[in-house]
Design an enzyme around this catalytic site. Structure first.
Site, PDB file in Angstrom:
ATOM      1  CB  SER A 134      -3.595 -28.215  63.560  1.00  0.00           C
ATOM      2  OG  SER A 134      -4.310 -27.357  64.599  1.00  0.00           O
ATOM      3  CE1 TYR A 158      -6.888 -21.501  63.721  1.00  0.00           C
ATOM      4  CE2 TYR A 158      -6.348 -23.635  64.998  1.00  0.00           C
ATOM      5  CZ  TYR A 158      -6.987 -22.929  64.218  1.00  0.00           C
ATOM      6  OH  TYR A 158      -8.033 -23.543  63.423  1.00  0.00           O
ATOM      7  CB  THR A 184      -5.699 -20.513  60.233  1.00  0.00           C
ATOM      8  OG1 THR A 184      -4.863 -21.620  59.867  1.00  0.00           O
ATOM      9  CG2 THR A 184      -7.137 -20.770  60.249  1.00  0.00           C
ATOM     10  CE  LYS A 266      -6.843 -24.381  56.177  1.00  0.00           C
ATOM     11  NZ  LYS A 266      -7.684 -24.290  57.578  1.00  0.00           N
ATOM     12  CG  HIS A 290     -11.780 -23.409  59.512  1.00  0.00           C
ATOM     13  ND1 HIS A 290     -10.830 -22.561  59.719  1.00  0.00           N
ATOM     14  CD2 HIS A 290     -12.153 -24.385  60.455  1.00  0.00           C
ATOM     15  CE1 HIS A 290     -10.466 -23.197  61.056  1.00  0.00           C
ATOM     16  NE2 HIS A 290     -11.119 -24.293  61.354  1.00  0.00           N
ATOM     17  NE  ARG A 293     -14.195 -27.453  61.922  1.00  0.00           N
ATOM     18  CZ  ARG A 293     -14.790 -28.357  62.653  1.00  0.00           C
ATOM     19  NH1 ARG A 293     -15.638 -29.215  62.191  1.00  0.00           N
ATOM     20  NH2 ARG A 293     -14.545 -28.597  64.009  1.00  0.00           N
TER      21      ARG A 293
HETATM   22  C1  LIG Z   1     -12.523 -31.208  62.901  1.00  0.00           C
HETATM   23  C2  LIG Z   1     -11.535 -30.330  62.273  1.00  0.00           C
HETATM   24  C3  LIG Z   1     -10.626 -29.448  62.894  1.00  0.00           C
HETATM   25  C4  LIG Z   1      -9.890 -28.478  62.366  1.00  0.00           C
HETATM   26  N1  LIG Z   1      -9.003 -27.811  62.898  1.00  0.00           N
HETATM   27  C5  LIG Z   1      -8.232 -27.014  62.035  1.00  0.00           C
HETATM   28  C6  LIG Z   1      -7.146 -26.431  62.610  1.00  0.00           C
HETATM   29  O1  LIG Z   1      -6.552 -26.563  63.786  1.00  0.00           O
HETATM   30  N2  LIG Z   1      -6.467 -25.470  62.086  1.00  0.00           N
HETATM   31  C7  LIG Z   1      -6.701 -24.864  60.774  1.00  0.00           C
HETATM   32  O2  LIG Z   1      -6.295 -24.141  59.971  1.00  0.00           O
HETATM   33  N3  LIG Z   1      -7.946 -25.541  60.152  1.00  0.00           N
HETATM   34  C8  LIG Z   1      -8.757 -26.431  60.925  1.00  0.00           C
HETATM   35  N4  LIG Z   1      -9.700 -27.140  60.209  1.00  0.00           N
HETATM   36  C9  LIG Z   1     -10.235 -26.946  58.732  1.00  0.00           C
HETATM   37  C10 LIG Z   1      -9.272 -27.716  57.777  1.00  0.00           C
HETATM   38  O3  LIG Z   1      -7.842 -27.283  57.716  1.00  0.00           O
HETATM   39  C11 LIG Z   1     -10.108 -27.605  56.518  1.00  0.00           C
HETATM   40  O4  LIG Z   1     -10.066 -26.212  55.990  1.00  0.00           O
HETATM   41  C12 LIG Z   1     -11.353 -28.035  56.272  1.00  0.00           C
HETATM   42  O5  LIG Z   1     -11.379 -29.415  57.054  1.00  0.00           O
HETATM   43  C13 LIG Z   1     -11.841 -28.373  54.864  1.00  0.00           C
HETATM   44  O6  LIG Z   1     -13.104 -28.510  54.739  1.00  0.00           O
HETATM   45  P1  LIG Z   1     -13.371 -30.273  54.415  1.00  0.00           P
HETATM   46  O7  LIG Z   1     -12.933 -31.009  55.368  1.00  0.00           O
HETATM   47  O8  LIG Z   1     -14.993 -30.371  54.443  1.00  0.00           O
HETATM   48  O9  LIG Z   1     -12.683 -30.550  53.139  1.00  0.00           O
HETATM   49  C14 LIG Z   1     -10.434 -28.080  60.847  1.00  0.00           C
HETATM   50  C15 LIG Z   1     -11.321 -28.879  60.328  1.00  0.00           C
HETATM   51  C16 LIG Z   1     -12.005 -30.047  60.870  1.00  0.00           C
HETATM   52  C17 LIG Z   1     -12.984 -30.822  60.205  1.00  0.00           C
END
Ligand SMILES: Cc1cc2nc3c(=O)[nH]c(=O)nc-3n(C[C@H](O)[C@H](O)[C@H](O)COP(=O)(O)O)c2cc1C
Length: 397
Positions: A134, A158, A184, A266, A290, A293
């Site tokens: 990331s 990002y 992303t 993404k 994501h 989230r």
């Molecule tokens: C704590 C956390 C931080 C994340 N940070 C990023 C990030 O920095 N960049 C990004 O593209 N996705 C980020 N994501 C999304 C993940 O790449 C991914 O899409 C997501 O975790 C998938 O869902 P799941 O963990 O429930 O399987 C983050 C997810 C979590 C849980």
């Protein structure tokens, strides 16, 4: 082939190794069951990091929808098909992956373990599992690259408001051996996250996860004093440049001009958006919400995957959001993903047991995937297809 080794041990032999360990009273260090792993993570973490990793946007309906979309589909095992030798390797954007499983980009990993991304990179290196680093990492992309050995690595961007900074991050990633760029698209603005709001917890405000910015020559040149001398001013500058919600499809030309490596977008969930990515001359998409989230009430990611695959583009299509097991990986592949990315579960393993925990989690996942292939009657990962699944109307949980 499944005879290929990970950490010196054939993947398929892992189960026997665990049972044989029992004869010497040796038990696995990490909970094998993913919910037990999650519970262990929750026990050892404080409220802020726990909520940050586990939480979703709004009512968290999207997290439930992700699980619902996976649970509604079930594998239908086929018999008498010679599954004595299995093949899980797959070439993704020109690089061979040992299995169609990678690590989703997750920011600020040091909030659950001090070694953060370096620990995850070491585990990925041990297993050869690809990782996506990331932008918001606690260690620099160069440090993560050094720790990830020969495992394929991608860099997740990002896309900052400052184009010069974006170009600098892309150039650094290419110089450090990242072989693809993931951009992303679903996080131009931070989702409404009740758990984090309740804890008033946003690690980046304290400078966590900003190593790539603080080490970047373009970022530093915009500061009156370096981050080591005035951290709060550097954080303030980061908040100003982090993202640009005004970006549109026309701006993708900038990415194409700036990167030499393949580009994967993404956060794609709509087939028309996937068609647009293909028309823009980019290389792939990660169908992802994501992990629930960002947009509360959004479609389950596996349901979105089905529609994106059916758009019939030439794109490399990867999937994440909700993957918790080998069966989930198999379902995503059967729907049409070329690979599935694991997210939160590897953070749980990191938070419980650092690099060893992540390596053990991945070893178990790959071993279970190999068995899932065999038990469902598929000798080769490419045999998984829509015919491997049925879909039920109700919600399994
Ligand atoms: C704590 C956390 C931080 C994340 N940070 C990023 C990030 O920095 N960049 C990004 O593209 N996705 C980020 N994501 C999304 C993940 O790449 C991914 O899409 C997501 O975790 C998938 O869902 P799941 O963990 O429930 O399987 C983050 C997810 C979590 C849980």
């Amino acid at each position: 082939m499944s005879e290929d080794t990970t950490a010196g041990m054939p993947i398929a032999a892992r189960q026997n190794m665990i049972y044989l360990g029992g004869l010497a009273d040796r038990l696995p260090r990490l909970p094998i069951d993913v919910e037990a792993l999650h519970a262990a993570f929750q026990r050892v973490q404080t409220a802020g990091p726990r909520g940050y990793v586990d939480g979703g946007a709004g009512t968290e309906a999207t997290i439930r929808a992700n699980r619902g979309a996976l649970d509604r589909r079930q594998l239908v095992p086929r018999m008498l098909r010679d599954v004595s030798v299995r093949e899980s390797r797959r070439k993704i954007l020109g690089t061979e992956w040992p299995a169609p499983v990678g690590l989703a980009p997750i920011g600020m990993q040091s909030i659950v373990h001090p070694e953060g991304e370096l620990a995850v990179a070491r585990a990925a290196a041990e297993l050869g599992v690809p990782l996506i680093a990331s932008t918001l990492s606690s260690y620099t992309l160069e440090e993560i690259a050094a720790a990830s050995g020969h495992a394929p690595r991608w860099f997740q961007l990002y896309w900052p408001r400052d184009r010069e900074l974006a170009a600098s991050l892309i150039a650094r990633a290419e110089a450090a051996g990242y072989v693809a760029l993931v951009v992303t698209l679903d996080t131009w603005l931070l989702g409404w996250r009740p758990r984090d709001l309740q804890h008033a917890y946003l690690p980046s405000l304290r400078g966590t996860g900003l190593a790539n910015y603080f080490s970047d020559p373009v970022f530093r040149s915009a500061l009156a004093r370096p981050p080591e001398e005035d951290r709060m001013a550097a954080v303030g500058h980061f908040l100003g440049v982090f993202s640009d919600p005004s970006v549109t499809w026309d701006d993708l030309a900038f990415l194409r001009d700036s990167a030499r490596v393949p580009i994967v977008l993404k956060g794609i969930q709509h087939p028309d958006d996937a068609r647009r990515v293909a028309a823009s001359g980019l290389d792939g998409v990660i169908v992802s919400n994501h992990g629930g989230r960002q947009l509360d009430g959004a479609v389950g990611s596996l349901d979105a995957l089905e529609r994106v695959v059916d758009a019939n583009t030439e794109l490399e299509i990867l999937f994440d959001s909700g993957v918790r097991s080998a069966a989930d990986v198999a379902k995503a592949l059967a729907v049409g993903a070329r690979a599935a990315l694991v997210g939160r579960p590897y953070m749980w393993a990191l938070g419980v047991a650092g690099a060893d925990g992540v390596a053990e989690f991945l070893r178990n996942l790959l071993a279970e995937l190999d068995l899932t292939l065999a038990l469902s009657g598929h000798a080769h990962v490419d045999e998984l297809g829509r015919g491997s699944l049925v879909q039920t109307a109700g919600w399994a949980r």
